[in-house]
Enzyme design. Sequence first.
Site, PDB file in Angstrom:
ATOM      1  N   ASP A 185      32.752 -47.928  -5.340  1.00 57.44           N
ATOM      2  CA  ASP A 185      33.524 -46.555  -5.976  1.00 57.44           C
ATOM      3  C   ASP A 185      33.510 -46.874  -7.498  1.00 57.44           C
ATOM      4  O   ASP A 185      34.113 -47.144  -8.833  1.00 57.44           O
ATOM      5  CB  ASP A 185      34.957 -46.292  -5.560  1.00 57.44           C
ATOM      6  CG  ASP A 185      34.716 -44.702  -5.779  1.00 57.44           C
ATOM      7  OD1 ASP A 185      34.570 -43.827  -5.963  1.00 57.44           O
ATOM      8  OD2 ASP A 185      35.846 -44.947  -6.889  1.00 57.44           O
ATOM      9  N   ILE A 237      33.961 -40.456  -6.726  1.00 59.78           N
ATOM     10  CA  ILE A 237      32.896 -41.354  -6.777  1.00 59.78           C
ATOM     11  C   ILE A 237      32.069 -41.130  -5.327  1.00 59.78           C
ATOM     12  O   ILE A 237      30.967 -40.783  -4.605  1.00 59.78           O
ATOM     13  CB  ILE A 237      32.705 -42.309  -7.257  1.00 59.78           C
ATOM     14  CG1 ILE A 237      32.413 -41.432  -8.705  1.00 59.78           C
ATOM     15  CG2 ILE A 237      30.807 -42.108  -7.177  1.00 59.78           C
ATOM     16  CD1 ILE A 237      32.860 -42.888  -9.773  1.00 59.78           C
ATOM     17  N   ASP A 238      32.962 -42.060  -4.583  1.00 61.92           N
ATOM     18  CA  ASP A 238      32.777 -42.353  -2.564  1.00 61.92           C
ATOM     19  C   ASP A 238      32.508 -41.208  -2.213  1.00 61.92           C
ATOM     20  O   ASP A 238      31.533 -40.160  -1.313  1.00 61.92           O
ATOM     21  CB  ASP A 238      33.509 -43.158  -1.940  1.00 61.92           C
ATOM     22  CG  ASP A 238      33.168 -44.372  -2.441  1.00 61.92           C
ATOM     23  OD1 ASP A 238      31.534 -44.869  -2.712  1.00 61.92           O
ATOM     24  OD2 ASP A 238      34.357 -45.758  -2.572  1.00 61.92           O
ATOM     25  N   VAL A 239      33.398 -39.906  -2.411  1.00 61.85           N
ATOM     26  CA  VAL A 239      33.872 -38.454  -1.809  1.00 61.85           C
ATOM     27  C   VAL A 239      32.854 -38.028  -2.396  1.00 61.85           C
ATOM     28  O   VAL A 239      31.793 -36.830  -0.728  1.00 61.85           O
ATOM     29  CB  VAL A 239      35.380 -38.132  -1.647  1.00 61.85           C
ATOM     30  CG1 VAL A 239      35.575 -36.999  -1.464  1.00 61.85           C
ATOM     31  CG2 VAL A 239      36.180 -38.928  -0.994  1.00 61.85           C
ATOM     32  N   GLY A 258      29.101 -38.673  -0.395  1.00 61.88           N
ATOM     33  CA  GLY A 258      29.583 -38.060   0.733  1.00 61.88           C
ATOM     34  C   GLY A 258      28.883 -36.589   0.906  1.00 61.88           C
ATOM     35  O   GLY A 258      28.372 -36.564   2.082  1.00 61.88           O
TER      36      GLY A 258
END
Length: 404
Positions: free
Chosen positions: A141, A169-171, A174
């Site tokens: 991220d 960004i990861d979230v 997902g």
Amino acid sequence: MQRTALQGLRVIDFSRVVAGPYSTMLLGDLGAEVIKVERPGKGDDSRSWGPPSRGEVSTYFLGLNRNKKSIAIDLSTEDGVALARELVAGADVVIESFRPGVMQRLGLDYDSLRENHPSLIYCAISAFGQDGPYKDRPGYDLMVSALGGLMSITGTPGGEPVKTGVALIDVCTGLYAALGVLGALHHREATGQGQRVDVSLLSTELAILINAASQYLIGGSVADPQGSAHANVAPYQAFPTLDGHVLLGSPNDKLFGVMAEALGHPEWQDDPRFRTNEARVVHRDELVPIIAAVTERNTSAHWVDVLSRTGAPVAPINRMDAVFKDPQVQHLDQVAEVEHPLFGSYPVVTSALRMSATPPVVGDAAPRLGQHTTEVLAQGLGLGDQQIGKLIADGVVEYRPAAG
């Protein structure tokens, strides 16, 4: 027992860290059976992302992996890969986040699997995409937020580079992965055909740049960090108070008038410099100091009370301890206890979804590494005790009971 939205759906989760586990947790909350495949010994990297930790596992991992079963398989062995292929054969969805090419070398990529499983939905999550000049780069991220521009618009003007407070960004990746899987499931319902879903951290970041991207692509203007301010709306930022700061916002001209009157200066709304949002953005450097001169005379709580009673947008800047004591947060009832086999219950933030017919479930705590290995092999693959015992003895799989 109330039906769940994804009841009967089986997901094999080869992902790790944040983006993939977040997406599979969302699917698990909706009732899917999620089987998390981890490497023996250490498991998902985020298990050790602490302190803080509870028992043998980090709170980071505990917050991302509820409603999953953990099976520990050594994918560096032929027998381990064979077991993984058998698991996939009985699954609806595969989600993986290895570097591009790894699953292909293992024979667990979409093209290898769809031959015998044409209805399979296969979601691949990567940092930069499955091809292109950066496909082999390790990416997290933080690195992607720098390369993709988010870090360039985060922080205070002229300050050091600043990342977002959580792995945003990861979230969002997902969320995109889960959205893609749900779209593919709908397509499969109509056609019987599965498909591959590709999502990368970089493609997600570009998609969530919204006004910063359009400001450049359409308007030719390069955005800079604004602190708490908004590049296109004024006032819309933090203002000083006697004991800290308070967030004020006027996203339209009517609300600016409401705010001006609540602050005791109704004449501001008739000032040609401040009459419209366009004018206020142009004259931001004149507007902000005169608002600050008013707000700094009293406390944050005072201004939250005064402005909220008038209908002007306002909010305190809460730390985590204040967030979960906030009356509206408590009213949402979005914290629940789950029971862990080793150290008892712990609280989690539940799904943001509210569904009248098939509500999400809190379900089970994040699993211990290899907690469900024997269960999955016996119930999912039909292996007997002797076969399972040999796999454990040979180091192909690892089993750690729920307790002890």
